[in-house]
Enzyme design. Structure first.
Site, short mmCIF file in Angstrom:
data_model
loop_
_atom_site.label_atom_id
_atom_site.label_comp_id
_atom_site.label_asym_id
_atom_site.label_seq_id
_atom_site.Cartn_x
_atom_site.Cartn_y
_atom_site.Cartn_z
N ILE A 169 1.80 0.31 0.44
CA ILE A 169 2.70 0.49 1.58
C ILE A 169 2.01 1.43 2.57
O ILE A 169 1.10 2.17 2.20
CB ILE A 169 4.08 1.03 1.16
CG1 ILE A 169 3.96 2.32 0.33
CG2 ILE A 169 4.86 -0.02 0.39
CD1 ILE A 169 5.30 2.89 -0.11
N ASP A 170 2.42 1.35 3.81
CA ASP A 170 1.75 2.11 4.87
C ASP A 170 1.88 3.61 4.64
O ASP A 170 2.80 4.09 3.98
CB ASP A 170 2.35 1.75 6.24
CG ASP A 170 2.17 0.28 6.58
OD1 ASP A 170 1.16 -0.31 6.14
OD2 ASP A 170 3.04 -0.28 7.27
#
Length: 350
Positions: A169-170
């Site tokens: 995930i970012d």
């Protein structure tokens, strides 16, 4: 809240056989120790005509094609018990045998970075990633990443590609990630992701009033000009996001989205595309949008929220050893909760 049970049963039917030494791999002071890997796979007619290194890369996608070519040349990867060249063309009925000792796969350094561990057993690790933590080391960010933390917490993860990570995930998205602790688990989880059977639910807050739930099915690829961005473009990779409206405000909407695919920036790109970008998104929102007549509290809260309002709140998977269905949940982080509190008090729906 976490719903999970562990099991000491053997892995389900598989072609993998891992022979690990007896050192305590969970002791973060121990060195990463070698794992002997013995894999076998029976090709079928779908591989007919492919180069053997190409076929092997399709079978064992966790290894690079170059690494598999190296093992072919060194005699660690055999075809029907024989050494062949990487350009060998498959007849579609061969047996591939890989027998190799895994070496360290990453140059990243272990770092004693605390992890918020939601669940851990001998095969998987589920982590609630905080806002601001980068998952993989990269140019300009060699340290302080989740990979650095994993290498310290579990040194044998150095033997796995991407230290056992199967998705990411970012940096400024918070929430749940699953990490494999051995190759069998990594293959199993990667296969589940490829089959779209991993359950991933995100909570997000958008600008605008979304009337009802739906599905966004639009292909995503790298933006042709701005290489930081992704974009909806013909020829992109399939990307599907299902969503439901959970809470409405005058000028904003809280949404829950379920990923069917996992493309880079998928939720951020999809919701921007349909006209409802995420609050705080520094890439896909050009400026902070303060509603007309907003209170000073709301205006200052929106301006102070510097990251996309996105949290990976639920994760469901099949345990690679026991076959049990497992579900994990992570509560909203403080900044996300505080933003919602302000919206509920200062931007209530009529």
């Amino acid at each position: 809240m976490t719903s999970a049970q562990s099991s000491n049963s053997n892995f389900p039917e598989t072609d993998f056989n891992l022979l690990e030494d007896s050192e305590d791999a969970d002791n973060h002071n121990s060195a990463a120790t070698a794992t002997r890997l013995s894999l076998q796979f029976q090709l079928d007619e779908s591989y007919l005509g492919l180069r053997i290194d190409q076929a092997a890369a399709m079978v064992w996608s966790e290894f690079s094609r170059e690494k598999l070519k190296q093992w072919l040349k060194e005699g660690h990867l055999l075809v029907n018990g024989q050494v062949v060249k990487p350009k060998y063309k498959c007849e579609g009925n061969e047996i591939l045998s890989l027998d190799v000792e895994l070496e360290v796969q990453t140059g990243a350094e272990p770092e004693n970075i605390p992890l918020n561990i939601v669940y851990e057993d001998n095969d998987i690790l589920v982590i609630n990633k905080p806002v601001g933590m980068i998952v993989h080391p990269g140019a300009g960010n060699p340290n302080g990443t989740l990979v650095n933390a994993l290498l310290y917490h579990y040194p044998k993860s150095a033997e796995l590609s991407r230290a056992g990570l199967v998705h990411r995930i970012d940096k400024d998205t918070s929430g749940l990630l699953v990490v494999a602790k051995n190759l069998e688990a990594q293959f199993s989880l990667s296969k589940q992701l490829a089959k779209k059977s991993v359950y991933r639910v995100y909570d997000l807050i958008t600008y605008g009033n979304i009337i009802a739930g739906g599905t966004i099915d639009e292909p995503i690829k790298r933006h042709p000009v701005d290489r930081v961005k992704m974009a909806i473009l013909p020829g992109g990779r399939d990307a599907v996001t299902h969503y439901n409206v959970k809470e409405r405000f005058q000028n904003f909407t809280r949404v829950q989205a379920q990923l069917e695919t996992g493309r880079t920036h998928q939720i951020r790109v999809h919701f921007s595309y349909i006209g409802f970008p995420l609050i705080g998104d520094p890439v896909y929102v050009s400026r902070v949008k303060v509603p007309a007549g907003a209170s000073e509290t709301l205006a200052s809260t929106l301006r102070a929220f510097k990251r996309q309002a996105l949290h990976a709140s639920k994760l469901g998977l099949v345990h690679p050893r026991s076959g049990e269905e497992m579900t994990f949940e992570a509560p909203w982080p403080e900044d996300f909760t505080a933003l919602l509190d302000v919206l509920r008090s200062e931007n209530k729906a009529y």
